[in-house]
Motif scaffolding. Structure first.
Motif, PDB file in Angstrom:
ATOM      1  N   ILE A   1      -8.327  -4.487   5.375  1.00 27.24           N
ATOM      2  CA  ILE A   1      -8.178  -5.042   4.027  1.00 27.24           C
ATOM      3  C   ILE A   1      -7.896  -6.542   4.140  1.00 27.24           C
ATOM      4  O   ILE A   1      -8.501  -7.355   3.414  1.00 27.24           O
ATOM      5  CB  ILE A   1      -7.043  -4.333   3.267  1.00 27.24           C
TER       6      ILE A   1
ATOM      7  N   ALA B   1     -13.631  -1.775  -1.203  1.00 23.43           N
ATOM      8  CA  ALA B   1     -12.241  -1.948  -0.779  1.00 23.43           C
ATOM      9  C   ALA B   1     -11.772  -3.382  -0.987  1.00 23.43           C
ATOM     10  O   ALA B   1     -10.664  -3.625  -1.486  1.00 23.43           O
ATOM     11  CB  ALA B   1     -12.096  -1.554   0.683  1.00 23.43           C
TER      12      ALA B   1
ATOM     13  N   SER C   1       0.856  -1.187   0.000  1.00 26.45           N
ATOM     14  CA  SER C   1       0.000   0.000   0.000  1.00 26.45           C
ATOM     15  C   SER C   1       0.896   1.244   0.000  1.00 26.45           C
ATOM     16  O   SER C   1       2.018   1.215   0.519  1.00 26.45           O
ATOM     17  CB  SER C   1      -0.860  -0.040   1.268  1.00 26.45           C
TER      18      SER C   1
ATOM     19  N   GLU D   1      -5.244   1.463   2.280  1.00 22.57           N
ATOM     20  CA  GLU D   1      -6.230   1.431   3.358  1.00 22.57           C
ATOM     21  C   GLU D   1      -7.605   1.804   2.810  1.00 22.57           C
ATOM     22  O   GLU D   1      -7.722   2.444   1.758  1.00 22.57           O
ATOM     23  CB  GLU D   1      -5.803   2.424   4.445  1.00 22.57           C
ATOM     24  N   ILE D   2      -8.650   1.390   3.507  1.00 25.74           N
ATOM     25  CA  ILE D   2     -10.003   1.831   3.161  1.00 25.74           C
ATOM     26  C   ILE D   2     -10.044   3.359   3.182  1.00 25.74           C
ATOM     27  O   ILE D   2      -9.460   3.992   4.060  1.00 25.74           O
ATOM     28  CB  ILE D   2     -11.025   1.276   4.180  1.00 25.74           C
ATOM     29  N   ASP D   3     -10.715   3.943   2.211  1.00 22.20           N
ATOM     30  CA  ASP D   3     -10.942   5.391   2.238  1.00 22.20           C
ATOM     31  C   ASP D   3     -12.141   5.640   3.150  1.00 22.20           C
ATOM     32  O   ASP D   3     -13.288   5.372   2.774  1.00 22.20           O
ATOM     33  CB  ASP D   3     -11.208   5.914   0.832  1.00 22.20           C
TER      34      ASP D   3
ATOM     35  N   GLU E   1     -15.260   5.069   0.695  1.00 18.88           N
ATOM     36  CA  GLU E   1     -15.676   3.881  -0.035  1.00 18.88           C
ATOM     37  C   GLU E   1     -16.314   2.873   0.914  1.00 18.88           C
ATOM     38  O   GLU E   1     -16.176   2.963   2.134  1.00 18.88           O
ATOM     39  CB  GLU E   1     -14.494   3.243  -0.769  1.00 18.88           C
TER      40      GLU E   1
END
Length: 210
Positions: free
Chosen positions: A164, A134, A65, A93-95, A129
């Motif tokens: 994730i 994701a 990432s 990473e997840i937004d 998101e």
């Protein structure tokens, strides 16, 4: 001489993808770092990355990432194996949208945050998101790596983030995303997926090298 099991693995081109959570940093347990600017690894985190690098054994590639904490972890792993780090936005990473960088104390009273943690399969983030989105991008990247190595054995480390990894494991185990908080993914831990023709197996979850 190779055992029948190992000989079959060589012929079929088994690929092992090792999902490594980044090492500890100053914000762990204090705020939702997400995609907000965050500090680098702590001394503890650097030690976790070093132990993961040794525990992983032979590697053919290291993907990570683009966050500082993941790149630093990946760099430690790559150096151990004489490799360079390949950045992968799909492992990001997840937004979390407006939640990026918020303290967990501030989030505790937010009904939307509580809904997110109870209903990961459907709950939205504020301007970010969804969990489904994701996981979809991460899985697409992992399966792309497997396709690129079709017909060959391979061992690839993918340095990414806690949720994730949880989401990817849930995907391959057929679990609802609502259940991803039922298992831990600790800093510096290794979770391994084994891809072979016709099957994908989760062979270990949250292995923390001693």
């Amino acid at each position: 001489m190779l055992s029948p099991e190992n000989r079959s693995a060589v012929l079929s081109g088994t690929t092992c993808l090792h999902l490594v959570r980044h090492g500890a940093h100053g914000d762990v347990g204090r705020r939702l770092s997400g995609r907000a600017e965050a500090g680098g690894l702590s001394l503890i985190g650097s030690g976790q990355a070093t132990r993961a690098a040794i525990a992983l054994g032979r590697l053919d590639a290291v993907h990570a990432s683009p966050r500082r904490r993941t790149l630093e972890t990946a760099s430690i792993i790559a150096a151990q194996h004489g490799l360079t780090v390949e950045e992968a936005d799909a492992l990001d990473e997840i937004d979390f949208g407006a939640w990026n960088g918020a303290s967990f104390d501030a989030l505790a009273d937010d009904p939307a945050w509580r809904a997110w943690n109870s209903n990961r399969a459907t709950a939205p983030t504020p301007g970010g998101e969804t969990m489904v989105q994701a996981v979809r991008r991460a899985v697409a990247h992992l399966e792309g790596l497997v396709r690129q190595g079709a017909g060959r054995q391979g061992n690839i480390a993918c340095v990414t983030h806690c949720d994730i990894i949880r989401g990817v494991v849930a995907h391959y185990m057929g679990l609802s995303l609502d259940n991803i908080l039922c298992f831990d993914v600790d800093p510096g831990s290794i979770t391994t997926l084994r891809f072979a023709p016709g099957e994908t197996r989760v062979t270990r979850i949250n292995m923390v090298p001693a």
